[in-house]
Design a protein around this motif. Structure first.
Motif, short mmCIF file in Angstrom:
data_model
loop_
_atom_site.label_atom_id
_atom_site.label_comp_id
_atom_site.label_asym_id
_atom_site.label_seq_id
_atom_site.Cartn_x
_atom_site.Cartn_y
_atom_site.Cartn_z
N MET A 1 -109.89 12.67 -42.87
CA MET A 1 -110.73 13.31 -41.88
C MET A 1 -109.84 13.91 -40.79
N GLN A 2 -110.22 15.08 -40.32
CA GLN A 2 -109.42 15.74 -39.30
C GLN A 2 -109.71 15.16 -37.91
N ALA A 3 -108.74 15.26 -37.00
CA ALA A 3 -108.89 14.69 -35.67
C ALA A 3 -109.57 15.65 -34.71
N SER A 4 -109.51 16.96 -34.99
CA SER A 4 -110.17 17.93 -34.13
C SER A 4 -110.96 18.92 -34.99
N GLN A 5 -111.83 19.68 -34.33
CA GLN A 5 -112.72 20.58 -35.05
C GLN A 5 -113.09 21.74 -34.15
N ARG A 6 -113.36 22.90 -34.73
CA ARG A 6 -113.82 24.05 -33.96
C ARG A 6 -115.11 23.69 -33.23
N ILE A 7 -115.25 24.19 -32.00
CA ILE A 7 -116.42 23.82 -31.19
C ILE A 7 -117.71 24.38 -31.78
N ASP A 8 -117.67 25.59 -32.35
CA ASP A 8 -118.89 26.14 -32.92
C ASP A 8 -119.36 25.34 -34.12
N LYS A 9 -118.43 24.90 -34.93
CA LYS A 9 -118.76 24.09 -36.10
C LYS A 9 -119.34 22.74 -35.66
N TRP A 10 -118.72 22.13 -34.64
CA TRP A 10 -119.19 20.84 -34.16
C TRP A 10 -120.59 20.95 -33.58
N LEU A 11 -120.86 22.01 -32.79
CA LEU A 11 -122.20 22.21 -32.23
C LEU A 11 -123.25 22.38 -33.33
N TRP A 12 -122.86 23.05 -34.41
CA TRP A 12 -123.78 23.24 -35.52
C TRP A 12 -124.01 21.92 -36.25
N TYR A 13 -122.95 21.16 -36.51
CA TYR A 13 -123.09 19.86 -37.16
C TYR A 13 -123.92 18.89 -36.32
N ALA A 14 -123.75 18.96 -35.00
CA ALA A 14 -124.47 18.05 -34.09
C ALA A 14 -125.90 18.53 -33.80
N ARG A 15 -126.30 19.62 -34.44
CA ARG A 15 -127.65 20.17 -34.33
C ARG A 15 -127.99 20.64 -32.92
N MET A 16 -127.01 21.20 -32.22
CA MET A 16 -127.26 21.82 -30.92
C MET A 16 -127.66 23.28 -31.10
N SER B 1 -114.17 29.68 -23.86
CA SER B 1 -114.01 31.13 -23.94
C SER B 1 -114.05 31.64 -25.38
N ALA B 2 -113.78 30.78 -26.33
CA ALA B 2 -113.77 31.20 -27.73
C ALA B 2 -114.41 30.13 -28.60
N ALA B 3 -115.06 30.59 -29.66
CA ALA B 3 -115.71 29.66 -30.58
C ALA B 3 -114.70 28.85 -31.37
N SER B 4 -113.46 29.32 -31.39
CA SER B 4 -112.43 28.62 -32.16
C SER B 4 -111.75 27.49 -31.37
N GLN B 5 -112.15 27.30 -30.12
CA GLN B 5 -111.58 26.21 -29.32
C GLN B 5 -111.90 24.89 -30.01
N THR B 6 -111.00 23.94 -29.93
CA THR B 6 -111.19 22.69 -30.67
C THR B 6 -111.70 21.57 -29.77
N VAL B 7 -112.48 20.69 -30.38
CA VAL B 7 -112.96 19.48 -29.71
C VAL B 7 -112.41 18.28 -30.49
N LYS B 8 -112.18 17.21 -29.76
CA LYS B 8 -111.69 15.99 -30.40
C LYS B 8 -112.45 14.81 -29.81
N PRO B 9 -112.40 13.67 -30.46
CA PRO B 9 -113.11 12.50 -29.92
C PRO B 9 -112.65 12.19 -28.50
N GLY B 10 -113.63 11.92 -27.64
CA GLY B 10 -113.34 11.63 -26.24
C GLY B 10 -113.63 12.80 -25.32
N ASP B 11 -113.74 14.02 -25.86
CA ASP B 11 -114.06 15.19 -25.04
C ASP B 11 -115.51 15.11 -24.56
N VAL B 12 -115.76 15.70 -23.39
CA VAL B 12 -117.11 15.74 -22.85
C VAL B 12 -117.56 17.20 -22.82
N LEU B 13 -118.71 17.44 -23.41
CA LEU B 13 -119.30 18.78 -23.46
C LEU B 13 -120.55 18.83 -22.60
#
Length: 127
Positions: free
Chosen positions: A1-16, A40-52
């Motif tokens: 499993m990867q440690a980080s992920q694109r923010i747009d992908k994560w928002l979609w997976y999290a059903r936002m 600023s970009a959909a390609s920005q990465t999020v990792k566990p512990g980040d606050v959105l």
């Protein structure tokens, strides 16, 4: 499993967002903050512990990323990706039914029934 992920992908997976395209638009439009900074970009990465902070309409959600997503699954599975830190909405005072003065304003259904009953009784008492 990867440690980080694109923010747009994560928002979609999290059903936002309903679709990945809408998640990209949400991220780029400035409605998402990552650790207090605007995304600023959909390609920005999020990792566990980040606050959105995600703003949609009048609603704002504060989410702590717990893990990256692997697929867009059912809602209970999506809720395991984050911890919701959004404070509960303030309680509204309970509105009670206003009491009106008898005879003021339009008669209620109960008042009309009583009037009709009185009129019927008077019709039969005409002796």
């Amino acid at each position: 499993m990867q440690a980080s992920q694109r923010i747009d992908k994560w928002l979609w997976y999290a059903r936002m967002a309903k679709t990945r395209t809408l998640a990209q638009k949400l991220a780029v439009s400035g409605h998402v903050r990552l650790n207090k900074d605007k995304v600023s970009a959909a390609s920005q990465t999020v990792k566990p512990g980040d606050v959105l902070v995600v703003t949609k309409g009048n609603h704002q959600k504060i989410l702590k990323v717990l893990q990256p997503g692997t697929r867009r699954g059912p809602a209970p599975e999506a809720q395991t990706l984050y911890e919701d830190l959004t404070p509960p909405p303030p309680e509204k005072p309970e509105a009670k039914a206003e009491q009106r003065e008898p005879g003021a304003g339009r008669p209620t259904k109960r008042d009309r029934r009583q009037l009709l009953q009185l009129k019927r009784v008077k019709q039969f008492d005409t002796s």
